[in-house]
Design a protein around this motif. Structure first.
Motif, PDB file in Angstrom:
ATOM      1  N   ARG A  12       0.644  -0.854   0.405  1.00 27.73           N
ATOM      2  CA  ARG A  12       0.143  -0.037   0.096  1.00 27.73           C
ATOM      3  C   ARG A  12       0.726   1.396   0.150  1.00 27.73           C
ATOM      4  O   ARG A  12       1.567   1.467   0.194  1.00 27.73           O
ATOM      5  CB  ARG A  12      -1.144  -0.144   1.609  1.00 27.73           C
ATOM      6  CG  ARG A  12      -0.538  -0.638   2.131  1.00 27.73           C
ATOM      7  CD  ARG A  12      -0.706  -0.030   3.857  1.00 27.73           C
ATOM      8  NE  ARG A  12      -0.208  -0.779   4.489  1.00 27.73           N
ATOM      9  CZ  ARG A  12      -0.318  -0.668   6.407  1.00 27.73           C
ATOM     10  NH1 ARG A  12      -1.483  -0.673   6.216  1.00 27.73           N
ATOM     11  NH2 ARG A  12       0.368  -0.876   6.800  1.00 27.73           N
ATOM     12  N   ASP A  17       4.645  -1.086   3.213  1.00 23.12           N
ATOM     13  CA  ASP A  17       4.598  -0.071   2.087  1.00 23.12           C
ATOM     14  C   ASP A  17       5.787   0.213   0.933  1.00 23.12           C
ATOM     15  O   ASP A  17       6.443  -0.004   0.784  1.00 23.12           O
ATOM     16  CB  ASP A  17       4.496   1.193   2.914  1.00 23.12           C
ATOM     17  CG  ASP A  17       3.941   1.049   4.466  1.00 23.12           C
ATOM     18  OD1 ASP A  17       2.828   1.362   4.164  1.00 23.12           O
ATOM     19  OD2 ASP A  17       4.498   2.352   5.315  1.00 23.12           O
ATOM     20  N   ARG A  46       0.741   4.494   0.953  1.00 22.33           N
ATOM     21  CA  ARG A  46      -0.444   5.216   2.032  1.00 22.33           C
ATOM     22  C   ARG A  46      -0.186   7.115   2.076  1.00 22.33           C
ATOM     23  O   ARG A  46      -0.908   7.079   2.479  1.00 22.33           O
ATOM     24  CB  ARG A  46       0.737   5.855   3.639  1.00 22.33           C
ATOM     25  CG  ARG A  46       0.914   4.258   4.516  1.00 22.33           C
ATOM     26  CD  ARG A  46       1.366   4.612   5.808  1.00 22.33           C
ATOM     27  NE  ARG A  46       1.899   3.250   6.236  1.00 22.33           N
ATOM     28  CZ  ARG A  46       0.842   2.468   7.263  1.00 22.33           C
ATOM     29  NH1 ARG A  46       0.289   3.508   7.896  1.00 22.33           N
ATOM     30  NH2 ARG A  46       0.841   1.674   7.877  1.00 22.33           N
TER      31      ARG A  46
END
Length: 195
Positions: A55, A136, A57
């Motif tokens: 992901r 991340d 952020r």
């Protein structure tokens, strides 16, 4: 009484040892009433694996992959499954393997990964346990084109979409891979709780 005291393995036969190992196990199982019952089950051993949801952020995007899966194809799907990156451990630790798989499949070199849980995905027939991670990524972590390992028959496309779009893709039946759905739901639930 521990479960291992309720199971007596009588015979194990190897039915296939090609891509992975398919065995037929004949065993006696002690039921709750104390009676012993003879059973046989086939187990497909492909080793344990790891998977990760990447992901970003800052953008709210997630990075997924798309590749051909023959078992889905022979079950009536077009075979092109959208998934989270992942692979078998092959004698590596789950964290080592997931870092390597991310780079092979997506071209991103991730720095921090967090294990969130472990799960058996199809325990009625497959021995595999999966280690689930979240990590991340951003554009600065891209080190190659990814795409998988051609010698292993991989031809992997990366797909970057907002998390909300990925959730809608589940509802529309565009994402049908169990491990991917679990990780996306984990991310959506934790996004709502302010993670």
């Amino acid at each position: 009484m521990e479960t291992k005291e309720r199971v007596r393995i009588l015979k194990t036969e190897v039915l296939s040892d090609d891509w992975y190992v398919l065995r037929k196990v004949t065993f006696d199982f002690q039921r709750r009433d104390g009676a012993w019952q003879r059973q046989s089950r086939e187990t497909y051993d492909r080793g344990n694996g790891a998977t990760i949801l990447l992901r970003d952020r800052k953008t709210g995007n997630v990075l997924l992959t798309r590749q051909f899966r023959m078992p889905a194809f022979v079950n009536g799907h077009d075979g092109m499954l959208i998934e989270t990156p992942g692979g078998l451990l092959d004698d590596a630790t789950p964290e080592e393997r997931i870092r390597a798989e991310v780079e092979e499949e997506t071209g991103y070199r991730v720095h921090h990964v967090e294990k969130i849980f472990e799960a058996f995905m199809s325990p009625g027939s497959v021995t595999e346990k999966l280690y689930f991670y979240i990590g991340d990524y951003d554009g600065s972590m891209r080190v190659s084109d990814g795409g998988g390992v051609e010698e292993e028959g991989e031809e992997i496309e990366t797909i970057e979409v907002p998390l909300q779009t990925a959730m809608q893709m589940i509802e529309r039946g565009e994402i049908m891979d169990g491990k991917t759905i679990m990780l996306l739901q984990y991310a959506a639930l934790n996004a709502r709780s302010g993670e």
